[in-house]
Design a protein around this motif. Structure first.
Motif, PDB file in Angstrom:
ATOM      1  N   PRO A   1       0.811  -1.229   0.000  1.00  8.55           N
ATOM      2  CA  PRO A   1       0.000   0.000   0.000  1.00  8.55           C
ATOM      3  C   PRO A   1       0.846   1.283   0.000  1.00  8.55           C
ATOM      4  CG  PRO A   1      -0.863  -1.567   1.585  1.00  8.55           C
ATOM      5  CD  PRO A   1       0.447  -2.119   1.108  1.00  8.55           C
ATOM      6  N   ASP A   2       1.921   1.292   0.784  1.00  5.47           N
ATOM      7  CA  ASP A   2       2.788   2.476   0.816  1.00  5.47           C
ATOM      8  C   ASP A   2       3.481   2.695  -0.528  1.00  5.47           C
ATOM      9  OD1 ASP A   2       2.149   3.070   3.447  1.00  5.47           O
ATOM     10  OD2 ASP A   2       3.845   1.962   4.263  1.00  5.47           O
ATOM     11  N   LEU A   3       3.924   1.613  -1.148  1.00  7.64           N
ATOM     12  CA  LEU A   3       4.585   1.745  -2.444  1.00  7.64           C
ATOM     13  C   LEU A   3       3.625   2.217  -3.526  1.00  7.64           C
ATOM     14  CD1 LEU A   3       7.012  -1.302  -2.540  1.00  7.64           C
ATOM     15  CD2 LEU A   3       7.604   1.115  -2.532  1.00  7.64           C
ATOM     16  N   LEU A   4       2.417   1.700  -3.513  1.00 14.89           N
ATOM     17  CA  LEU A   4       1.429   2.152  -4.501  1.00 14.89           C
ATOM     18  C   LEU A   4       1.116   3.633  -4.327  1.00 14.89           C
ATOM     19  CD1 LEU A   4      -1.026  -0.881  -4.623  1.00 14.89           C
ATOM     20  CD2 LEU A   4       0.645  -0.177  -6.357  1.00 14.89           C
ATOM     21  N   LYS A   5       0.990   4.073  -3.089  1.00 14.77           N
ATOM     22  CA  LYS A   5       0.740   5.497  -2.820  1.00 14.77           C
ATOM     23  C   LYS A   5       1.914   6.345  -3.332  1.00 14.77           C
ATOM     24  CE  LYS A   5      -0.266   8.772   0.819  1.00 14.77           C
ATOM     25  NZ  LYS A   5      -0.114   9.096   2.205  1.00 14.77           N
ATOM     26  N   LEU A   6       3.116   5.883  -3.075  1.00 15.73           N
ATOM     27  CA  LEU A   6       4.304   6.595  -3.528  1.00 15.73           C
ATOM     28  C   LEU A   6       4.329   6.695  -5.058  1.00 15.73           C
ATOM     29  CD1 LEU A   6       7.112   7.775  -2.610  1.00 15.73           C
ATOM     30  CD2 LEU A   6       8.019   5.518  -3.173  1.00 15.73           C
ATOM     31  N   LEU A   7       4.025   5.599  -5.729  1.00 18.08           N
ATOM     32  CA  LEU A   7       4.004   5.608  -7.191  1.00 18.08           C
ATOM     33  C   LEU A   7       2.952   6.564  -7.735  1.00 18.08           C
ATOM     34  CD1 LEU A   7       4.484   1.813  -7.946  1.00 18.08           C
ATOM     35  CD2 LEU A   7       6.135   3.664  -8.317  1.00 18.08           C
ATOM     36  N   GLU A   8       1.802   6.588  -7.103  1.00 16.67           N
ATOM     37  CA  GLU A   8       0.736   7.494  -7.541  1.00 16.67           C
ATOM     38  C   GLU A   8       1.156   8.957  -7.414  1.00 16.67           C
ATOM     39  OE1 GLU A   8      -2.661   6.325  -5.233  1.00 16.67           O
ATOM     40  OE2 GLU A   8      -2.961   4.498  -6.401  1.00 16.67           O
TER      41      GLU A   8
END
Length: 147
Positions: A68-75
């Protein structure tokens, strides 16, 4: 967080591999590693950015809860390239041929491990984040460097 980009680059990869191989032993340092890897995703050296992404991929395999943290960062990071001002070929050539753009500028010595590292009070905060060897050069990060 070394001043030398080749050191940051290889340390980044090595730490990712180590986390994947020894996830429980690395867990106490995961917060610091995650911060370093995500900082290095916007490094001015392309291979540091690339290897930070590889290390985060290794970390994700070891710690699926990071997703979840990585997806948020990518977004947040990927669309930053849209904020990069457009540059035509004519603009690029004009800048390359503009003597003022290149006067009194620090030489860029990519990969050199020559003794250019600042010592003591000469060392800048955030070492390793600017220029090739953090040798006193500062410039804002370009938006595309976040991608």
């Amino acid at each position: 967080h070394d001043e030398s980009w080749p050191v940051r680059d290889e340390a980044c990869l090595a730490c990712g591999i180590f986390c994947r191989a020894y996830p429980e032993e690395c867990r106490p340092e995961l917060k610091v590693l995650y911060e370093r890897w995500t900082e290095q995703l916007t490094d001015q050296i392309w291979s540091v950015r690339e290897d930070a992404a590889v290390a985060l991929g290794d970390a994700l395999m070891a710690y699926p809860e990071l997703l979840p943290d990585l997806l948020k960062l990518l977004e947040e990071k990927i669309p930053a390239a849209r904020d990069q001002p457009a540059q035509t070929l004519e603009d690029y050539k004009a800048k390359q041929n503009d003597i003022e753009s290149h006067t009194d500028s620090q030489l860029y010595s990519c990969g050199s491990l020559a003794p250019k590292l600042g010592k003591g009070s000469q060392r800048k905060a955030g070492a390793g984040r600017i220029g090739c060897m953090s040798c006193g050069i500062t410039r804002p990060k370009a938006p595309w460097e976040a991608t």
